[in-house]
Scaffold this motif. Structure first.
Motif, PDB file in Angstrom:
ATOM      1  N   SER A   2      61.076  56.526  53.837  1.00 12.86           N
ATOM      2  CA  SER A   2      60.924  56.121  52.432  1.00 12.86           C
ATOM      3  C   SER A   2      59.594  55.400  52.229  1.00 12.86           C
ATOM      4  O   SER A   2      59.178  54.593  53.071  1.00 12.86           O
ATOM      5  N   TYR A   3      58.947  55.699  51.076  1.00 12.20           N
ATOM      6  CA  TYR A   3      57.687  55.050  50.715  1.00 12.20           C
ATOM      7  C   TYR A   3      57.748  54.547  49.279  1.00 12.20           C
ATOM      8  O   TYR A   3      58.479  55.095  48.443  1.00 12.20           O
ATOM      9  N   LEU A   4      56.944  53.503  49.008  1.00 15.39           N
ATOM     10  CA  LEU A   4      56.711  53.038  47.643  1.00 15.39           C
ATOM     11  C   LEU A   4      55.281  53.413  47.256  1.00 15.39           C
ATOM     12  O   LEU A   4      54.345  53.166  48.022  1.00 15.39           O
ATOM     13  N   ILE A   5      55.130  54.013  46.069  1.00 15.68           N
ATOM     14  CA  ILE A   5      53.811  54.443  45.599  1.00 15.68           C
ATOM     15  C   ILE A   5      53.594  53.877  44.195  1.00 15.68           C
ATOM     16  O   ILE A   5      54.373  54.161  43.275  1.00 15.68           O
ATOM     17  N   ASP A   6      52.561  53.070  44.047  1.00 17.23           N
ATOM     18  CA  ASP A   6      52.223  52.511  42.728  1.00 17.23           C
ATOM     19  C   ASP A   6      51.253  53.443  41.998  1.00 17.23           C
ATOM     20  O   ASP A   6      50.337  54.006  42.622  1.00 17.23           O
ATOM     21  N   PHE A   7      51.478  53.578  40.691  1.00 24.64           N
ATOM     22  CA  PHE A   7      50.545  54.365  39.883  1.00 24.64           C
ATOM     23  C   PHE A   7      50.578  53.855  38.440  1.00 24.64           C
ATOM     24  O   PHE A   7      51.528  53.200  38.010  1.00 24.64           O
ATOM     25  N   ASP A   8      49.526  54.161  37.729  1.00 22.12           N
ATOM     26  CA  ASP A   8      49.428  53.814  36.305  1.00 22.12           C
ATOM     27  C   ASP A   8      49.443  55.086  35.475  1.00 22.12           C
ATOM     28  O   ASP A   8      49.135  56.181  35.974  1.00 22.12           O
ATOM     29  N   ALA A   9      49.802  54.913  34.216  1.00 26.62           N
ATOM     30  CA  ALA A   9      49.770  56.026  33.262  1.00 26.62           C
ATOM     31  C   ALA A   9      49.480  55.445  31.878  1.00 26.62           C
ATOM     32  O   ALA A   9      49.255  54.235  31.737  1.00 26.62           O
ATOM     33  N   LYS A  10      49.483  56.286  30.851  1.00 27.20           N
ATOM     34  CA  LYS A  10      49.234  55.822  29.481  1.00 27.20           C
ATOM     35  C   LYS A  10      50.296  56.402  28.561  1.00 27.20           C
ATOM     36  O   LYS A  10      50.768  57.526  28.765  1.00 27.20           O
TER      37      LYS A  10
ATOM     38  N   ALA B 165      55.643  65.380  45.818  1.00 24.85           N
ATOM     39  CA  ALA B 165      56.847  65.288  44.985  1.00 24.85           C
ATOM     40  C   ALA B 165      56.598  64.407  43.765  1.00 24.85           C
ATOM     41  O   ALA B 165      57.060  64.705  42.654  1.00 24.85           O
ATOM     42  N   LEU B 166      55.851  63.317  43.945  1.00 27.11           N
ATOM     43  CA  LEU B 166      55.543  62.429  42.823  1.00 27.11           C
ATOM     44  C   LEU B 166      54.673  63.143  41.788  1.00 27.11           C
ATOM     45  O   LEU B 166      54.920  63.057  40.582  1.00 27.11           O
ATOM     46  N   MET B 167      53.654  63.858  42.255  1.00 26.27           N
ATOM     47  CA  MET B 167      52.768  64.569  41.336  1.00 26.27           C
ATOM     48  C   MET B 167      53.534  65.613  40.521  1.00 26.27           C
ATOM     49  O   MET B 167      53.245  65.836  39.339  1.00 26.27           O
ATOM     50  N   SER B 168      54.519  66.236  41.148  1.00 29.38           N
ATOM     51  CA  SER B 168      55.329  67.213  40.419  1.00 29.38           C
ATOM     52  C   SER B 168      56.183  66.539  39.350  1.00 29.38           C
ATOM     53  O   SER B 168      56.440  67.113  38.284  1.00 29.38           O
ATOM     54  N   LYS B 169      56.599  65.307  39.623  1.00 31.78           N
ATOM     55  CA  LYS B 169      57.496  64.613  38.701  1.00 31.78           C
ATOM     56  C   LYS B 169      56.757  64.029  37.493  1.00 31.78           C
ATOM     57  O   LYS B 169      57.342  63.847  36.423  1.00 31.78           O
ATOM     58  N   VAL B 170      55.458  63.729  37.646  1.00 32.24           N
ATOM     59  CA  VAL B 170      54.719  63.060  36.559  1.00 32.24           C
ATOM     60  C   VAL B 170      53.764  64.014  35.841  1.00 32.24           C
ATOM     61  O   VAL B 170      52.833  63.571  35.164  1.00 32.24           O
ATOM     62  N   THR B 171      53.998  65.303  35.970  1.00 32.45           N
ATOM     63  CA  THR B 171      53.077  66.267  35.344  1.00 32.45           C
ATOM     64  C   THR B 171      53.005  66.110  33.827  1.00 32.45           C
ATOM     65  O   THR B 171      51.981  66.425  33.210  1.00 32.45           O
ATOM     66  N   LEU B 172      54.069  65.608  33.207  1.00 28.93           N
ATOM     67  CA  LEU B 172      54.075  65.469  31.748  1.00 28.93           C
ATOM     68  C   LEU B 172      53.553  64.109  31.291  1.00 28.93           C
ATOM     69  O   LEU B 172      53.428  63.863  30.085  1.00 28.93           O
ATOM     70  N   MET B 173      53.271  63.223  32.239  1.00 36.06           N
ATOM     71  CA  MET B 173      52.727  61.913  31.876  1.00 36.06           C
ATOM     72  C   MET B 173      51.220  62.019  31.660  1.00 36.06           C
ATOM     73  O   MET B 173      50.541  62.828  32.303  1.00 36.06           O
ATOM     74  N   ALA B 174      50.714  61.170  30.790  1.00 37.92           N
ATOM     75  CA  ALA B 174      49.277  61.173  30.494  1.00 37.92           C
ATOM     76  C   ALA B 174      48.565  60.086  31.286  1.00 37.92           C
ATOM     77  O   ALA B 174      49.125  59.012  31.540  1.00 37.92           O
ATOM     78  N   GLY B 175      47.327  60.376  31.652  1.00 40.27           N
ATOM     79  CA  GLY B 175      46.479  59.377  32.298  1.00 40.27           C
ATOM     80  C   GLY B 175      47.020  58.837  33.608  1.00 40.27           C
ATOM     81  O   GLY B 175      46.865  57.644  33.896  1.00 40.27           O
ATOM     82  N   VAL B 176      47.632  59.690  34.406  1.00 38.48           N
ATOM     83  CA  VAL B 176      48.205  59.230  35.682  1.00 38.48           C
ATOM     84  C   VAL B 176      47.086  58.905  36.666  1.00 38.48           C
ATOM     85  O   VAL B 176      46.173  59.707  36.891  1.00 38.48           O
ATOM     86  N   SER B 177      47.175  57.720  37.246  1.00 39.06           N
ATOM     87  CA  SER B 177      46.199  57.283  38.250  1.00 39.06           C
ATOM     88  C   SER B 177      46.956  56.616  39.396  1.00 39.06           C
ATOM     89  O   SER B 177      47.539  55.538  39.217  1.00 39.06           O
ATOM     90  N   VAL B 178      46.952  57.269  40.543  1.00 40.99           N
ATOM     91  CA  VAL B 178      47.674  56.731  41.706  1.00 40.99           C
ATOM     92  C   VAL B 178      46.872  55.587  42.308  1.00 40.99           C
ATOM     93  O   VAL B 178      45.678  55.712  42.585  1.00 40.99           O
ATOM     94  N   LEU B 179      47.541  54.459  42.518  1.00 39.88           N
ATOM     95  CA  LEU B 179      46.886  53.276  43.069  1.00 39.88           C
ATOM     96  C   LEU B 179      47.068  53.168  44.585  1.00 39.88           C
ATOM     97  O   LEU B 179      46.207  52.621  45.275  1.00 39.88           O
TER      98      LEU B 179
END
Length: 217
Positions: A179-187, A149-163
């Motif tokens: 429920s989960y918390l997932i940290d990720f970075d983008a640009k 679900a997260l990957m589907s939501k951030v498809t328009l973000m650049a440089g996504v890197s799940v931590l």
């Protein structure tokens, strides 16, 4: 008043004994004439009668129609008896009875025994293991759902890197949701690093909600 003669008294005594014998047979509900043995096996008659009574005691057997020794399935030191029974439906069936234990073999009698403390402990441990396994399976399934679900939501973000690559303990785990918390970075559009934290809640109904906010490390 004239008392009965001695001869009459003796007759009355024998009549009383005969009546008592008839009452006993009626109580058992079993007619000895329905039981048959080959002449050389007459010594087995009392055991055959016990087998017939064991069959008759079953709820399934409403009446014993006949009974005999089964020479094909038994041996002299371990006889087997075949009792023909009538069921409530009117249909007949053969109830096999073990000649030593008087256990009915065609119709098994289930005896429920109270478990011992040791058995109860084994049951408790097994149930705890089952619950733990079910919880583990559900957490793994919902973790994958949240990642997708997260990957589907951030498809328009650049440089996504799940931590958060290793599944963490859920923030919330109930019968209704996980429920989960997932940290990720983008640009951003200039290539500057952006830090995010996603909150994912997956419901048993199949509904999944994903929220994203800035993360401060």
């Amino acid at each position: 008043m004239q008392w009965p003669s001695v001869k009459y008294k003796k007759f009355a005594k024998y009549a009383g004994v005969a009546a008592l014998a008839l009452n006993v047979c009626a109580a058992y509900g079993l007619d000895d004439k329905r039981l048959w043995l080959p002449a050389k096996y007459n010594t087995y008659f009392l055991k055959l009668k016990d087998a017939a009574l064991a069959a008759e005691a079953l709820d399934r057997c409403v009446k014993v129609l006949s009974g005999t020794i089964d020479l094909e399935q038994g041996v002299p030191d371990h006889p087997m008896y075949r009792i023909l029974c009538q069921q409530k439906s009117g249909r007949n069936y053969n109830e096999m009875v073990d000649g030593l234990t008087m256990e009915t073999l065609t119709t098994q009698i289930i005896i429920e025994l109270e478990p011992t403390p040791e058995e109860l402990e084994i049951i408790r441990i097994a149930e705890e293991a089952r619950i733990a396994m079910a919880r583990e399976v559900r957490m793994a399934e919902q973790w994958q759902i949240c990642n997708d679900a997260l990957m589907s939501k951030v498809t328009l973000m650049a440089g996504v890197s799940v931590l958060t690559l290793v599944r963490p303990e859920p923030v919330e785990f109930t019968e209704e949701l996980v429920s989960y918390l997932i940290d990720f970075d983008a640009k951003d559009m200039y290539g500057a690093a952006l830090k995010y934290r996603s909150s994912c809640t997956s419901l048993v109904s199949g509904e999944v909600s994903v929220g994203i906010r800035r993360r401060v490390d």
